[in-house]
Scaffold this active site. Structure first.
Site, mmCIF file in Angstrom:
data_model
loop_
_atom_site.group_PDB
_atom_site.id
_atom_site.type_symbol
_atom_site.label_atom_id
_atom_site.label_comp_id
_atom_site.label_asym_id
_atom_site.label_seq_id
_atom_site.Cartn_x
_atom_site.Cartn_y
_atom_site.Cartn_z
ATOM 1 N N GLU A 1 -11.534 29.186 55.094
ATOM 2 C CA GLU A 1 -11.644 28.256 53.956
ATOM 3 C C GLU A 1 -11.387 29.004 52.641
ATOM 4 O O GLU A 1 -11.916 30.090 52.424
ATOM 5 C CB GLU A 1 -13.070 27.677 53.954
ATOM 6 C CG GLU A 1 -13.326 26.631 52.875
ATOM 7 C CD GLU A 1 -14.704 25.987 53.024
ATOM 8 O OE1 GLU A 1 -15.508 26.476 53.857
ATOM 9 O OE2 GLU A 1 -14.972 25.000 52.316
ATOM 10 N N LYS B 1 -10.868 18.676 51.303
ATOM 11 C CA LYS B 1 -12.156 18.532 52.006
ATOM 12 C C LYS B 1 -12.852 17.240 51.593
ATOM 13 O O LYS B 1 -13.055 17.005 50.391
ATOM 14 C CB LYS B 1 -13.028 19.740 51.664
ATOM 15 C CG LYS B 1 -14.279 19.910 52.514
ATOM 16 C CD LYS B 1 -14.988 21.229 52.096
ATOM 17 C CE LYS B 1 -16.144 21.599 53.006
ATOM 18 N NZ LYS B 1 -16.754 22.898 52.585
ATOM 19 N N CYS C 1 -14.371 23.285 57.428
ATOM 20 C CA CYS C 1 -15.778 23.698 57.480
ATOM 21 C C CYS C 1 -16.744 22.550 57.807
ATOM 22 O O CYS C 1 -16.728 22.028 58.910
ATOM 23 C CB CYS C 1 -16.136 24.383 56.157
ATOM 24 S SG CYS C 1 -17.710 25.289 56.176
#
Lengths: 260, 260
Positions: free
Chosen positions: A41, A111, A145
């Site tokens: 990430e 994200k 994530c």
């Protein structure tokens, strides 16, 4: 299809160094026969830098960071999944991008599930669901994530045809459970491959726990990094295994969505 | 809240014996201070009996099998979750029932996800989603075996307030992954307690693998049976842990259902 995951040691804020190290790893991965290299990430900047520093480093997709990754990909001859702080208007997103082996940007994902204060203080939430692209005939999905902790998003990928879900992550101690249990569970219940690629080392308050791994559609971990070293995890995926396990246990069609 | 899971050795088709053994276990569990006793899938009849035998044994909820469980519950002073082949019109369902410690039937659930040929050849699929009842202030949800492999159903329970999800099961080798990985993953991702209660021993083609366990809302296995013995697993649940872990990691409110 051979892929490589780079479990990288953190060097916070060192964008030039990150790009130089990425070039070395991309060449190594390509030499090992991998067609895709997955990185952690925010792999070009570091993750836990604070909102001010991240905004300073943020660039649009058309900026020099992404441009250099495109050059690395085309010069190494390998597709690359990288993260960076994406500037778009006034927003900074926690983004990942899949660049093809000829340097073409194939897909960018922002994200959508922000994790606690670290994410919320620095990033706007993305609002796209399933983001995919095809590399060498394999449908690759992008999430980041904390996203993988939500079974709904992984299921949506499976229903839309993702075969390999790449998950750049910044997983810190003591959350080993995510890598060790949730990632294999996601792979098994939605019957696809997951390449979960973490940092190692310390960044401000966070101690990253490594545990990079590739889980298969039967939940079996097909490749697992040995602890917390900085290095490449290279493994072969057999996409035909997906149809095989779905035939044996047809989770996707045994669902009863009208009842949920 | 103390609960007991009975990991029972199979005695296929022996309904009278199952009820006699259930009485012994209910008295033991109550003496140990448990408020609820959970038993395996189809605990009064056995599971892999073939469709003809299951139809012969099937009874409505008003029949003698459920009547005897109500007597055992009220005479032992413990709530009981039991399975049986439920006859309803022309249908035979794979059902579980929660009977209160005074013998009152609180809730009945018919398995909604049928597992392969074994289930499909013998049972009609239930069509209710979330089935719950309250015992001693704790909201208990009922699902069965293969159901737990679907994150959507467990999520629906969490969103409707289930604190303890009881899962009578008939898990056979080589599917250890379900007990060892999927059950803790479900408990963690939906942040509730799961009491997964299996058979042990052999029944026709199937070798049940035991592995009965209770997982907590942080994914931690709070109680785990030692292998494949026939016996009670007694454990205390602290429902306040649910609010604690949801405050730390608010999965339920961090979801982005508009994107899936």
């Amino acid at each position: 299809m051979r892929i490589a995951c780079w479990q990288a040691a953190t060097h916070p804020s060192d964008v030039a160094g990150a790009l130089a190290r990425l070039r070395v790893r991309a060449e190594q991965a390509a030499a090992a026969g991998a067609r895709v290299l997955v990185t952690p990430e925010m792999s070009l900047s570091g993750y836990d830098l604070g909102s001010r520093r991240l905004r300073e480093l943020a660039e649009p997709e058309s900026g020099p960071m992404c441009g250099e990754v495109a050059r690395i990909a085309s010069e190494s001859g390998i597709a690359i999944v990288h993260g960076w702080p994406e500037l778009a208007g006034e927003h900074v997103y926690n983004s990942v991008r899949l660049v093809d082996a000829d340097g073409t940007g194939l897909a960018t994902y922002r994200k959508t599930h922000l994790f606690g204060a670290i994410d919320r203080s620095s990033f706007s939430a993305g609002d796209t669901g399933v983001v995919q692209a095809v590399v060498d005939g394999l449908t690759i999905g992008l999430i980041i994530c904390y996203d993988v902790e939500f079974p709904e998003l992984v299921r949506a990928h499976a229903l839309r045809g993702t075969e390999l879900l790449v998950v750049p992550t910044a997983l810190m101690s003591p959350w080993h459970f995510v890598a060790e249990t949730l990632v294999p569970a996601r792979a098994c219940e939605s019957q696809l491959f997951i390449a979960y690629t973490n940092w190692t080392g310390r960044e401000r308050r966070l101690e990253y726990c490594g545990l990079t791994r590739v889980a298969g559609p039967d939940g079996r971990v097909v490749a697992i990094d040995a602890g917390t070293r900085d290095g490449l995890l290279v493994t072969d995926l057999d996409p035909s295994l997906i149809a095989e396990v779905r035939k044996e246990t047809p989770y996707l069609t045994d669902r009863r969505p009208e009842l949920y």
